[in-house]
Enzyme design. Structure first.
Site, mmCIF file in Angstrom:
data_model
loop_
_atom_site.group_PDB
_atom_site.id
_atom_site.type_symbol
_atom_site.label_atom_id
_atom_site.label_comp_id
_atom_site.label_asym_id
_atom_site.label_seq_id
_atom_site.Cartn_x
_atom_site.Cartn_y
_atom_site.Cartn_z
ATOM 1 N N SER A 137 0.845 -1.191 0.000
ATOM 2 C CA SER A 137 0.000 0.000 0.000
ATOM 3 C C SER A 137 0.879 1.239 0.000
ATOM 4 C CB SER A 137 -0.901 0.023 1.240
ATOM 5 O OG SER A 137 -1.491 1.306 1.417
ATOM 6 N N TYR A 149 -2.835 -1.083 9.937
ATOM 7 C CA TYR A 149 -2.848 -1.372 8.501
ATOM 8 C C TYR A 149 -1.549 -0.923 7.846
ATOM 9 C CZ TYR A 149 -4.159 -1.204 3.570
ATOM 10 O OH TYR A 149 -4.191 -1.374 2.206
ATOM 11 N N LYS A 153 1.372 -3.320 6.017
ATOM 12 C CA LYS A 153 1.803 -3.176 4.627
ATOM 13 C C LYS A 153 3.276 -2.803 4.525
ATOM 14 C CE LYS A 153 -2.037 -4.230 2.555
ATOM 15 N NZ LYS A 153 -2.105 -5.427 1.679
#
Length: 244
Positions: A137, A149, A153
């Site tokens: 990401s 998150y 990533k």
């Protein structure tokens, strides 16, 4: 002849969103595609299509990976491509994130790709060739979001680099793609928040959010022999957001 003619590809998270877009594109380019997902209903729909096989797979489970890969190798004789696409997201702030939240995010988003490489790369090495594409990401490259998150990533970014150097001499290429905000079922809450959507679009040089096909086309390139001399690369697909 398609770019993936005769190839066998595994795409995790293949039952919906970006993964489903990749499944459709890869099969249209000549690959036999194994769509791997925990979404059994989605898999039933996907595997109605020609040259697509649905496999239930919890990417956070080492045993699931081991059995799935062994069965795929036994049925198809080889594995040419692996796309580690499956993942989850969160709207929780750092203050609201529990240890359990953190561990779940890491198991799926970080351990999933690691385990996929761990179990698939050796089979690819036997054939002296293979392509692995990991979906990270843009939040792994810029300071956007202090949350689990982004951390998960970032781990995908590190795993991709290390795997590319570990398996390169055995003919296995490992690259990573860094999508920006993409319109998928996983980001539907952004569409329902008009203000946030408008802000993101205005902040993006190309003036729009990404589409699943934007990512699928880039993954197709990296998976194909057109990218035969590319490994350890990081391809950012965010409409120019992180270039600012």
């Amino acid at each position: 002849m398609g770019k993936l003619e005769g190839k066998v590809a595994i795409i995790t998270g293949g039952a919906s969103g970006m993964g489903k877009e990749m499944v459709d594109l890869f099969k249209n380019e000549g690959a036999f595609v194994i769509a791997a997902d925990v979404n059994e209903e989605g898999l039933k729909a996907v595997e109605q299509e020609a040259n697509v096989e649905g496999v239930k797979l919890d990417v956070s489970s080492d045993e699931d990976w081991k059995h799935a890969v062994e069965n795929i190798k036994e049925r198809h004789g080889k594995i040419d491509i692996l796309v580690n696409n499956a993942g989850i997201t969160t709207e929780k702030s750092a203050d609201d994130t529990t240890v359990e939240d953190w561990e779940l995010m890491m198991r799926i988003n970080s351990y999933g790709p690691f385990a996929g490489i761990k179990h698939v790369a050796p089979y690819m090495a036997e054939n002296g060739k293979g392509s692995i594409v990991n979906i990270s990401s843009f939040t792994a490259q810029i300071g956007l979001g202090f949350n689990s998150y982004s951390a998960s990533k970032g781990a995908v970014r590190a795993v991709s680099k290390s795997a590319s150097t570990t398996y390169g001499k055995q003919g296995v290429r490992v690259n990573a793609v860094f999508p920006g905000v993409i319109e998928t079922p996983m980001t539907k809450n952004l569409k329902e928040s008009g203000g946030m959507l408008e802000q993101l679009e205005k902040a993006t040089p190309l003036g729009r959010l990404g589409k699943s096909e934007d990512i699928a086309k880039a993954v197709l390139f990296l998976a194909s022999d057109d990218a035969d001399y590319i490994t350890g690369a990081e391809l950012v697909i965010d409409g120019g957001f992180s270039a600012q």
